[in-house]
Write an enzyme that holds these catalytic residues in place. Sequence first.
Site, PDB file in Angstrom:
ATOM      1  N   ARG A 248      -1.862  15.878   1.605  1.00 60.51           N
ATOM      2  CA  ARG A 248      -1.204  14.832   0.818  1.00 60.51           C
ATOM      3  C   ARG A 248      -2.094  13.608   0.924  1.00 60.51           C
ATOM      4  O   ARG A 248      -2.202  13.027   2.002  1.00 60.51           O
ATOM      5  CB  ARG A 248       0.179  14.578   1.430  1.00 60.51           C
ATOM      6  N   HIS A 252       3.855   9.309   1.647  1.00 61.64           N
ATOM      7  CA  HIS A 252       4.884  10.224   1.120  1.00 61.64           C
ATOM      8  C   HIS A 252       5.326   9.795  -0.271  1.00 61.64           C
ATOM      9  O   HIS A 252       5.424  10.616  -1.195  1.00 61.64           O
ATOM     10  CB  HIS A 252       6.093  10.257   2.066  1.00 61.64           C
ATOM     11  N   TYR A 261       1.435   6.449  10.907  1.00 65.36           N
ATOM     12  CA  TYR A 261       1.454   7.770  11.556  1.00 65.36           C
ATOM     13  C   TYR A 261       0.251   8.663  11.230  1.00 65.36           C
ATOM     14  O   TYR A 261       0.190   9.789  11.696  1.00 65.36           O
ATOM     15  CB  TYR A 261       2.771   8.513  11.239  1.00 65.36           C
TER      16      TYR A 261
END
Length: 332
Positions: A248, A252, A261
């Site tokens: 990805r 998100h 993170y």
Amino acid sequence: MAKNRHKELGLSDQEVLGMYETMLLARRIDERMWLLNRSGKIPFVISCQGQEASQVGASYALNREKDYVLPYYRDLGVVLAFGMTPKEIMLSGFAKAEDPNSGGRQMPGHFGQRKNRIVTGSSPVTTQVPHAVGIALAARMEGSDSVSFVTFGEGSSNQGDFHEGANFAGVHKLPVIFMCENNKYAISVPIEKQLACERVSDRAAGYGMPGITIDGNDLLEVYKTVKEAADRCRNGEGPVLIETVCNRLTPHSSDDDDRTYRSPDEMAKAKSQDPIVLFGSYLRENGLIDDELEKEINDRIMAQVNEATDYAEEAPYAMPEDALEHVYHEKA
Ligand SMILES: Cc1ncc(C[n+]2csc(CCOP(=O)(O)OP(=O)(O)O)c2C)c(N)n1
Ligand SMILES: [Mg+2]
């Protein structure tokens, strides 16, 4: 990548150039969506970036005139390959009345378009899986040889809906392809905190179907694997679970900050595996693309993206009195 792999798979030069253009179109629409979001023009983006080879490779391996697709929110590459237009996608981004997905009611990424057999999904993840299995059962009952293709993330493969759907499809040998786009995160939760087994595909054994893990950055590998699965489905041999390992390349969604993170090193590694760059190199190595053609393709795509953006920005919102249309059954 080895030379002329696409020819060994029965793909023409024209077809692979078309696949490349579809991946690039998905990427450029997605990038535009982020700019529109950050400039306050659209409310939300959820990206396909990094997953285009999984999406486009799989779609081209299906029968795009006949098969049903139940995509998840990142599958811009799937819906473009199945016939949704950039204009229609932008109408959804701007939440305008003419949006074919929901008439501007849903968040972007909630794809649905009857004429292209793109089945409407819901926001709770994985609800599309039992629907896909039901559609495959309907195909069986009608004697049709259409295949039902459903995608989801690896985090979503922990939901009960996946397990119930996979079990039913396995028991009845239904023509369903389950494709998990494993980008190694469910929002901020890394893969090692999501799965107790090593691979998502390990779960296939519990449901009596083959489970295959492949490199989701490799367009031709995805094409080959999904093509074989579709042939198997059409021969009445039952479902397949395919796990495409990919990255990805964005947070998100537009509401997430992944710098909290994911380290810069991890992101640099992911970017070095960009499936569009990898396939562009393959096309160059095989003499199918040069600077001039690359520019021509890019210009064609940007003209579409610009036109779609302007059209959707100018388009009217839905009328308040239309809010209940298509919600309840309407008597003819
Ligand atoms: C049933 C349900 N639980 C939680 C959410 C909130 N949510 C939306 S996307 C997402 C992460 C899904 O991760 P994954 O399946 O790996 O897909 P990815 O976004 O990584 O492609 C979560 C938890 C939801 N939409 N539905
Ligand atoms: Mg994920």
